[in-house]
Design an enzyme around this catalytic site. Structure first.
Site, PDB file in Angstrom:
ATOM      1  N   LYS A   1      -2.341  -1.824  -1.517  1.00 38.92           N
ATOM      2  CA  LYS A   1      -2.211  -1.882  -3.103  1.00 38.92           C
ATOM      3  C   LYS A   1      -3.434  -2.361  -3.657  1.00 38.92           C
ATOM      4  O   LYS A   1      -4.419  -3.345  -2.935  1.00 38.92           O
ATOM      5  CB  LYS A   1      -1.130  -2.913  -3.460  1.00 38.92           C
TER       6      LYS A   1
ATOM      7  N   GLU B   1      18.344  -7.717 -11.168  1.00 41.13           N
ATOM      8  CA  GLU B   1      18.742  -8.162 -12.311  1.00 41.13           C
ATOM      9  C   GLU B   1      20.236  -8.555 -12.061  1.00 41.13           C
ATOM     10  O   GLU B   1      20.612  -9.360 -12.638  1.00 41.13           O
ATOM     11  CB  GLU B   1      18.557  -7.220 -13.482  1.00 41.13           C
TER      12      GLU B   1
ATOM     13  N   ARG C   1      19.982  -3.750 -17.496  1.00 39.88           N
ATOM     14  CA  ARG C   1      20.879  -3.312 -16.188  1.00 39.88           C
ATOM     15  C   ARG C   1      21.723  -4.321 -15.668  1.00 39.88           C
ATOM     16  O   ARG C   1      22.692  -3.823 -14.855  1.00 39.88           O
ATOM     17  CB  ARG C   1      19.527  -3.416 -14.989  1.00 39.88           C
TER      18      ARG C   1
HETATM   19  C1  LIG Z   1      14.540  -2.475 -13.295  1.00 42.62           C
HETATM   20  C2  LIG Z   1      13.068  -2.939 -13.447  1.00 42.62           C
HETATM   21  N1  LIG Z   1      13.014  -4.429 -13.203  1.00 42.62           N
HETATM   22  C3  LIG Z   1      11.662  -4.592 -13.436  1.00 42.62           C
HETATM   23  C4  LIG Z   1      10.733  -3.833 -13.387  1.00 42.62           C
HETATM   24  C5  LIG Z   1       9.035  -4.379 -13.649  1.00 42.62           C
HETATM   25  N2  LIG Z   1       8.380  -3.798 -12.320  1.00 42.62           N
HETATM   26  C6  LIG Z   1       7.644  -2.707 -12.422  1.00 42.62           C
HETATM   27  S1  LIG Z   1       6.850  -2.172 -11.181  1.00 42.62           S
HETATM   28  C7  LIG Z   1       7.464  -3.670 -10.155  1.00 42.62           C
HETATM   29  C8  LIG Z   1       7.305  -3.874  -8.762  1.00 42.62           C
HETATM   30  C9  LIG Z   1       7.628  -2.539  -8.016  1.00 42.62           C
HETATM   31  O1  LIG Z   1       6.960  -2.876  -6.609  1.00 42.62           O
HETATM   32  P1  LIG Z   1       7.024  -1.574  -5.811  1.00 42.62           P
HETATM   33  O2  LIG Z   1       8.440  -0.713  -5.845  1.00 42.62           O
HETATM   34  O3  LIG Z   1       6.806  -2.290  -4.578  1.00 42.62           O
HETATM   35  O4  LIG Z   1       5.721  -0.564  -6.343  1.00 42.62           O
HETATM   36  P2  LIG Z   1       4.179  -1.115  -6.260  1.00 42.62           P
HETATM   37  O5  LIG Z   1       3.975  -1.327  -7.783  1.00 42.62           O
HETATM   38  O6  LIG Z   1       3.801  -2.256  -5.557  1.00 42.62           O
HETATM   39  O7  LIG Z   1       3.555   0.246  -5.859  1.00 42.62           O
HETATM   40  C10 LIG Z   1       8.439  -4.302 -10.995  1.00 42.62           C
HETATM   41  C11 LIG Z   1       9.207  -5.387 -10.945  1.00 42.62           C
HETATM   42  C12 LIG Z   1      11.061  -2.629 -13.838  1.00 42.62           C
HETATM   43  N3  LIG Z   1      10.058  -1.571 -14.070  1.00 42.62           N
HETATM   44  N4  LIG Z   1      12.206  -2.202 -13.790  1.00 42.62           N
END
Ligand SMILES: Cc1ncc(C[n+]2csc(CCOP(=O)(O)OP(=O)(O)O)c2C)c(N)n1
Length: 584
Positions: A250, A335, A363
Site C-alpha cells: 500500500k 458493521e 448496513r
Molecule cells: C461498508 C463500509 N464500511 C467502511 C468503509 C470505509 N472503508 C473504505 S476503504 C476501507 C478499507 C478497505 O481495506 P482493503 O479492502 O484492504 O483495501 P485497501 O484500501 O487497503 O486497498 C474502509 C474500512 C466502507 N467504504 N464501506
C-alpha cells in the site's frame, strides 16, 4: 492543460492500446500513472495508498484481459484510478482542469468498463457471482473478475459472497489484493491465515480459500508487473472459481504513504514533497470532546467499551485505544457484527459505545432493529452524518429515516458541546434503552445544556413568538435561530423550539403550539422522507396546523457542495424566511 504531454499514457485511449507495449513501456506507464495519482490527490484530495499499490495489477489486468467483454468489479472502487486512466478517462488525471470530470469511484455512467456505482466495502464477490451467473444464463462469454482488498474480506458480505462463489461451476476469478492494511490495522483471525500464506509463498496447509473449494494461486510480489501478467494469464478463462492472492505494498512508490499507511489511505490536499497536509486541522473537535468524556467515565468506573468497524481515525479512537486497550474494539469492516456484539456487551452488563458513520451504519439495519432494539438493550451509538458535498456512495442522510422506523431507539441531536456532553453522560449513566446521538458537525459551539434527563422527550422553547414555530433539530437549531432573527428584522416574531430527539415527540409541546401558531416548520440535517419532520406532520395531520418539512430531498446527490445543497433544499435563513412569508 495537459501537464504531461510527453507521457506514454497519452497514447492510450482504450485498454487494448497497452497490449502492444513492451515490458519497459508498461513499467514506465505504471510510474507515470503513480505520479498522476499523487499530483491529483495532492491537489484536490483522494485515495492515495490504495491506488499506488494496485497499479501493476491494474495494468496487468488490462494487458491480459479484454475489457469490457472481460469484466472487472472493483471492491469499494476507491482504487480504480489507474483503471480509469486506461479506459478513456486519462484527461481527468493529466489535466487539472478536468480533475473533477470523473468520480472517485467506479461509475457506469462514465464508462462501459465500469459496472457498478459502489463505495461501500465487501460487495465485489457477490456482485461478481451475480454477473457470472447472468453470463451463464444468457450463454455469453468472458471472464468475470472481482478485485477485493484484504481489509474488505472482514465484512460478512464478503464471506457470504465467497461461500456462494466457491460452488459456482463456471469462470470466476477473485483477486485478493493483500496489502496487509484496511484503513487502519486489519482485525481478526483471518489475517493470521493470510500471513501464513504469505510467509509460505502460498503453500501453507491452513488455506482458508482451498478449504472453501477454490483453486488457489499466489503472487509473492503483486507489484511485479511481469509476475502479475503471468498470474493473470494462468487464471484467464478458468472454468471454475479461482482465488488469485497477491501480496502488494500500500502506498508503493511514495515513501510518506508507505511509512504512514493509515494517514495516506485517503488524504486531503498535501505537499507532494513532504506529504504534509496543506491545511492542518485546527481548533477543538467534537471527536476530541467525546474521547475526553469517555476517558473520564472509564476512570470513574463505567464499564465502557468503545467500538467501531474499521474507521477509528474518524473518531480519534486510537487515542482511547492507547489509554484503555482492553476497553476498545475494532471489529474490522463488520458493521453488523459490531452492533450485535454491542448487544451482547450490553446484555452482559458492559456499556458499549459504538462509533459509526451514518452511511455505513445503514448496513447494520437489522442488527439495530432485531438485536439491539427488539431486546431493548442500552447500547449507545455515536453517529457521524448529515448533508455533505460527498459522493453518492457515501451520503450520511438516511440515518434519521431508518432509525425512525425502529421502536425503542431514542435518536438524540445535540446542537452544541454542552448538549452533546449532557446527552452522552445521561446515556452512559442513566439510559435503560438504546440511544443514538448524532455528533454535531464542526466547528464546536460551546452552548449551555438546559436538560440532564432525555428519557421523557421534552423540547425547549428557545425563542417565543407567535404564528410560526421553527423546530430546528440538532445542528439546525442555529439555522432556526438565524431564520427567526431575519424574520424579526422584517417585523415578524416567530417561535424557535429545540426538539433534541429525532424519533420521540414531545406531544405536550406540540399541542401547546396550537394555541398561538398556525405554521410549524421542521428543519433536519437528513433526508426528510420518513424523518423527524414526517413525525411532526403525522402528529398535526388531523389538526388545523400547517406543517412544512425541510431537510434533504430523497435522492442520491453526487459531489454537489454542501452550500449548493443547502440552497437546493432551501436550508438558508433567507430562503426559509421567504418560504415562510409565502406560506402564511
Ligand atoms: C461498508 C463500509 N464500511 C467502511 C468503509 C470505509 N472503508 C473504505 S476503504 C476501507 C478499507 C478497505 O481495506 P482493503 O479492502 O484492504 O483495501 P485497501 O484500501 O487497503 O486497498 C474502509 C474500512 C466502507 N467504504 N464501506
Amino acid at each position: 492543460m495537459n501537464q504531461h504531454p510527453d507521457y506514454l499514457l497519452n497514447k492510450v485511449t482504450r485498454p487494448a492500446d497497452i497490449k502492444a507495449f513492451s515490458m519497459p513501456e508498461l513499467k514506465q506507464l505504471a510510474s507515470e500513472m503513480r505520479q498522476l495519482v499523487l499530483e491529483k490527490d495532492a491537489a484536490i484530495s483522494g485515495h492515495v495508498g490504495p491506488n499506488l499499490g494496485a497499479m501493476e495489477a491494474t495494468i496487468a489486468f488490462h494487458y491480459v484481459f479484454d475489457s469490457p467483454k472481460d469484466k472487472i468489479i472493483w471492491d469499494i472502487s476507491h482504487l480504480a484510478y489507474g483503471h480509469k486512466m486506461l479506459t478513456g478517462r486519462k484527461e481527468a488525471f493529466l489535466d487539472p482542469d478536468h480533475y473533477h470530470d470523473v468520480s472517485g469511484y467506479s461509475a457506469p455512467d462514465e464508462s462501459e468498463h465500469d459496472f457498478f456505482t459502489v463505495g461501500h466495502t465487501s460487495t465485489s464477490v457477490a456482485l461478481a457471482v451475480g454477473m457470472a451467473k447472468a453470463r451463464d444464463v444468457l450463454g455469453q462469454q468472458g471472464n468475470i473478475v472481482a478485485f477485493i482488498g484484504d481489509g474488505s474480506l472482514s465484512g460478512g458480505l464478503a464471506f457470504e459472497g465467497l461461500n456462494n462463489a466457491s460452488v459456482l461451476k463456471s469462470n470466476l476469478i477473485i483477486v485478493v489484493n493483500d496489502n496487509q492494511m484496511s484503513i487502519a490495522e486489519n482485525q481478526g483471525g483471518l489475517y493470521q491465515a493470510l500471513a501464513d500464506l504469505r510467509a509460505s509463498n502460498g503453500q501453507a496447509k491452513n488455506n482458508f480459500f482451498t478449504v472453501m473449494g477454490f483453486d488457489y494461486h499466489y503472487v509473492s510480489d503483486g507489484n511485479d508487473l511481469k509476475a502479475m501478467i503471468t498470474a493473470f494469464e494462468e487464471v484467464k478463462d478458468s472454468t471454475s472459481p479461482v482465488i488469485l492472492h497477491i501480496n502488494t505494498l500500500k502506498g508503493k512508490g511514495y515513501q510518506p504513504a508507505v511509512n504512514n499507511k493509515e494517514r495516506f489511505h485517503w488524504s486531503n490536499p498535501f505537499d507532494l514533497k513532504t506529504g504534509r497536509l496543506l491545511k492542518q486541522p485546527s481548533g477543538e473537535s467534537y471527536a476530541q470532546i467525546i474521547m475526553d468524556e469517555l476517558d473520564k467515565q472509564v476512570k470513574a468506573g463505567q464499564p465502557i467499551v468503545a467500538m467501531n468497524a474499521a474507521i477509528p481515525g474518524t473518531f480519534k479512537l486510537h487515542e482511547f485505544e492507547a489509554k484503555h486497550p482492553d476497553r476498545y474494539l475494532d471489529t474490522g469492516i463488520a458493521e453488523q457484527d459490531c452492533l450485535t456484539e454491542a448487544a451482547g456487551l450490553a446484555k452482559g452488563g458492559a456499556k458499549p459505545v459504538v462509533f459509526q458513520n451514518s452511511t455505513f451504519l445503514q448496513r447494520a439495519y437489522d442488527q439495530l432493529s432485531h438485536d439491539v432494539a427488539l431486546n431493548d438493550l442500552p447500547v449507545i451509538i455515536m453517529v457521524n452524518g448529515g448533508i455533505n458535498g460527498g459522493s453518492k456512495t457515501h451520503l450520511g442522510i438516511f440515518d434519521i429515516p431508518y432509525l425512525n422506523t425502529i421502536p425503542n431507539i431514542n435518536y438524540l441531536h445535540p446542537s452544541n458541546q454542552a448538549e452533546l456532553l449532557a446527552m452522552l453522560r445521561w446515556a452512559l449513566t442513566k439510559a435503560k434503552h438504546p440511544v443514538a446521538i448524532r455528533i454535531p458537525s464542526q466547528p464546536v459551539v460551546l452552548g449551555t445544556a438546559l436538560q440532564e434527563d432525555f428519557a421523557p422527550s421534552h423540547y425547549d422553547l428557545v425563542r417565543e413568538g407567535k404564528t410560526v414555530a421553527l423546530l430546528g433539530l440538532g445542528k439546525f437549531a442555529q439555522l432556526a435561530v438565524k431564520t427567526a432573527e431575519l424574520l424579526a428584522k422584517k417585523g415578524r416574531q416567530v417561535t424557535v423550539v429545540k426538539p433534541y430527539s429525532a424519533t420521540n415527540l414531545d406531544e405536550e409541546c406540540l399541542s401547546g403550539l396550537e394555541a398561538k401558531h398556525r405554521l410549524v416548520v421542521t428543519l433536519e440535517d437528513a433526508s426528510i422522507v420518513g424523518g423527524f419532520g414526517s413525525l411532526v406532520s403525522q402528529f398535526y395531520a388531523d389538526k388545523a396546523m400547517k406543517v412544512l418539512n425541510y431537510g434533504a430531498a430523497k435522492k442520491f446527490t453526487d459531489n454537489i457542495s454542501q452550500a449548493e445543497l443547502y440552497k437546493q433544499f432551501h436550508l438558508t435563513p433567507e430562503l426559509l424566511a421567504q418560504d415562510i412569508e409565502e406560506n402564511l
